[in-house]
Enzyme design. Structure first.
Site, PDB file in Angstrom:
ATOM      1  N   GLU A 123      -1.676   1.530  -4.878  1.00 16.80           N
ATOM      2  CA  GLU A 123      -1.531   0.171  -4.349  1.00 16.80           C
ATOM      3  C   GLU A 123      -0.886  -0.689  -5.426  1.00 16.80           C
ATOM      4  O   GLU A 123      -1.287  -0.641  -6.590  1.00 16.80           O
ATOM      5  CB  GLU A 123      -2.893  -0.403  -3.976  1.00 16.80           C
ATOM      6  CG  GLU A 123      -2.831  -1.696  -3.206  1.00 16.80           C
ATOM      7  CD  GLU A 123      -3.246  -1.519  -1.754  1.00 16.80           C
ATOM      8  OE1 GLU A 123      -3.255  -2.533  -1.045  1.00 16.80           O
ATOM      9  OE2 GLU A 123      -3.540  -0.394  -1.341  1.00 16.80           O
ATOM     10  N   CYS A 136       0.828  -1.209   0.000  1.00 16.79           N
ATOM     11  CA  CYS A 136       0.000   0.000   0.000  1.00 16.79           C
ATOM     12  C   CYS A 136       0.861   1.258   0.000  1.00 16.79           C
ATOM     13  O   CYS A 136       0.341   2.369   0.136  1.00 16.79           O
ATOM     14  CB  CYS A 136      -0.961   0.003   1.189  1.00 16.79           C
ATOM     15  SG  CYS A 136      -0.142  -0.068   2.798  1.00 16.79           S
TER      16      CYS A 136
END
Length: 367
Positions: free
Chosen positions: A359, A325
Site C-alpha cells: 500500500e 492499494c
C-alpha cells in the site's frame, strides 16, 4: 522481533512471503524504489505493522467431515487447508474462533450447508457473518440461540438474504496525533483491515497536508480520511457511490462534532460532469460548487486506479493526495499526473505483512 511462527506458513495461500520481517521490508522497499525511480528519488518512508494479530477482518471457509467441522484456508498449491487458528488475526477473532466452532458442531441445523465465516473487529467489538448455501430464515430459532451464546453481533447471509441478530454495525475509535476519532460503519463497508497501519496512514496524510483551503475527496467511504482532514480545511466536499457509506459518513460527522463536510452520492465521472456544468444533479441542489476554493484533492481509488478522464480532472488541482492499494496502477497513473505535478512525499504502508501486497501514498504538487 519475533518472526512469523505460524505452523501453516509453508502451506497456507494467505501468507505468501516466508521470510524474516526485516527481509520483507527490504523486498518491498526495493520493489518500490525500482518501479518509481523515474518519478521520485527522494526519501520513501516505510510504516511497519505488527507481524501478528494485526488483521481486523478475516474470512474462512468451512470443511465438513461427518460430524466434524473445521476452518479452512486456500492452500498455496490449490485446494483447501484445514486450520484451527490464524496468527495474523485480531486477538478477539482468535479467542472466538474455537468458541463459535464448538457451538456450530452442537447443532446440525446451524452447520448444515454453512460454507464460510467472516469476522470483523474494531478496537472493542466483533461481528460474525455466517455464509449459507440454504435459506437461513429456516433456522432463525437456532441462530437466535447462537447469538445469545456468543453475545456479539451475528449476521446470516444466504441467497440474497441478510438476517441480523443483535447489531449489524460496529463502532471504532482511532487515535491519531493525540486526538481520538469515532466511527460507525456497517458490515458491508470497506474498512482498512489493519488498524495500526490505518492510524499511521491518516497521521501521515495530516502531517503532509499544508496551506489548506478547501478539500475535494473522491471515494470517501464512511469518512475514514475525511473526518480527521476536516479539521485542517475550511470546507470539504466528499463523494461516494455507496448510499450506506454516505449514511455512515453523516453519522460519523455527528459523532466527531464536524459540520464543514458535504457528502454527495456521486461517482467520480458524475462529479466531473457536475464541475464542468454538463449535467445537473438533484443530489447537488443544495451545494454551490462555485463557493469552494479547493487547494487539495484526495483520491483513494480501487485497485484498478483512476482512468484517464479522472486523472485529467484531478490534474487541475494544486495538491493531490493519492492513496493506492496497487503500486502498478499507481505507476501507470503517475505517468500522466507527473506531466503537471511532481511527487513531493512518498510512503509505504505495510497493511498485509507476510504477503506481496504493498500500500502506498503519495503527495503531488503542481509545477
Amino acid at each position: 522481533m519475533q518472526e512469523n511462527s505460524c505452523e501453516y506458513l509453508k502451506h497456507c495461500g494467505s501468507c505468501t512471503l516466508d521470510m524474516p520481517y526485516s527481509e520483507q521490508i527490504d523486498f518491498k522497499k526495493n520493489f518500490i524504489k525500482e518501479h518509481f525511480k523515474d518519478f521520485h528519488n527522494g526519501e520513501i518512508i516505510f510504516f511497519r505493522s505488527p507481524i501478528s494479530k494485526f488483521r481486523s477482518r478475516a474470512e474462512f471457509g468451512l470443511y465438513h467431515d461427518d460430524n466434524s467441522l473445521s476452518y479452512t484456508m486456500r492452500r498455496a498449491d490449490g485446494g483447501y487447508l484445514k486450520i484451527d487458528k490464524c496468527s495474523i488475526v485480531d486477538e478477539k477473532i482468535s479467542v472466538i474462533m474455537p468458541v463459535l466452532l464448538d457451538l456450530l458442531k452442537e447443532n446440525q441445523n446451524l452447520k448444515a450447508k454453512l460454507f464460510g465465516v467472516e469476522f470483523i473487529t474494531t478496537r472493542d467489538e466483533i461481528l460474525i457473518i455466517l455464509l449459507y448455501h440454504k435459506d437461513a430464515s429456516t433456522i432463525i430459532q437456532e441462530l437466535t440461540w447462537l447469538q445469545s451464546k456468543l453475545k456479539v453481533g451475528l449476521i446470516a447471509r444466504s441467497k440474497g438474504k441478510k438476517l441480523v441478530f443483535g447489531s449489524s454495525s460496529l463502532n471504532e475509535k482511532l487515535f491519531i496525533n493525540g486526538k481520538s476519532y469515532h466511527y460507525v460503519f456497517g458490515d458491508a463497508a470497506f474498512i482498512q483491515p489493519n488498524r495500526n497501519i490505518n492510524e499511521n496512514m491518516i497521521s501521515w496524510v495530516l502531517d503532509h497536508t499544508t496551506d489548506c483551503k478547501d478539500l475535494l475527496e473522491l471515494y470517501c467511504g464512511h469518512g475514514n480520511f475525511t473526518i480527521p482532514l476536516s479539521f485542517k480545511f475550511n470546507k470539504v466536499l466528499a463523494t461516494e457511490i455507496s448510499k450506506a457509506s454516505i449514511n455512515s459518513a453523516l453519522k460519523n460527522c455527528e459523532l466527531n462534532g464536524v459540520d464543514n463536510i458535504k457528502f454527495t452520492r456521486l461517482s467520480a465521472e458524475e462529479l466531473m460532469e457536475a464541475f464542468l456544468f454538463k449535467r445537473d444533479f438533484r443530489r447537488l441542489q443544495d451545494i454551490d460548487l462555485r463557493s469552494y476554493e479547493f487547494s487539495h484533492i484526495l483520491v483513494d481509488p480501487p485497485r484498478a486506479g483512476c482512468d484517464k478522464s479522472v486523472l485529467d480532472f484531478i490534474r487541475n488541482y494544486e495538491n493531490i493526495i493519492y492513496i493506492s492499494c496497487n503500486p502498478l496502477t499507481l505507476k501507470e497513473n503517475l505517468k500522466l499526473l507527473c506531466k503537471t505535478h511532481s511527487v513531493d512525499k512518498f510512503a509505504i504502508f505495510d497493511q498485509f505483512v507476510h504477503t506481496n501486497h504493498i500500500e502506498c501514498a503519495v503527495v503531488l504538487k503542481k509545477y
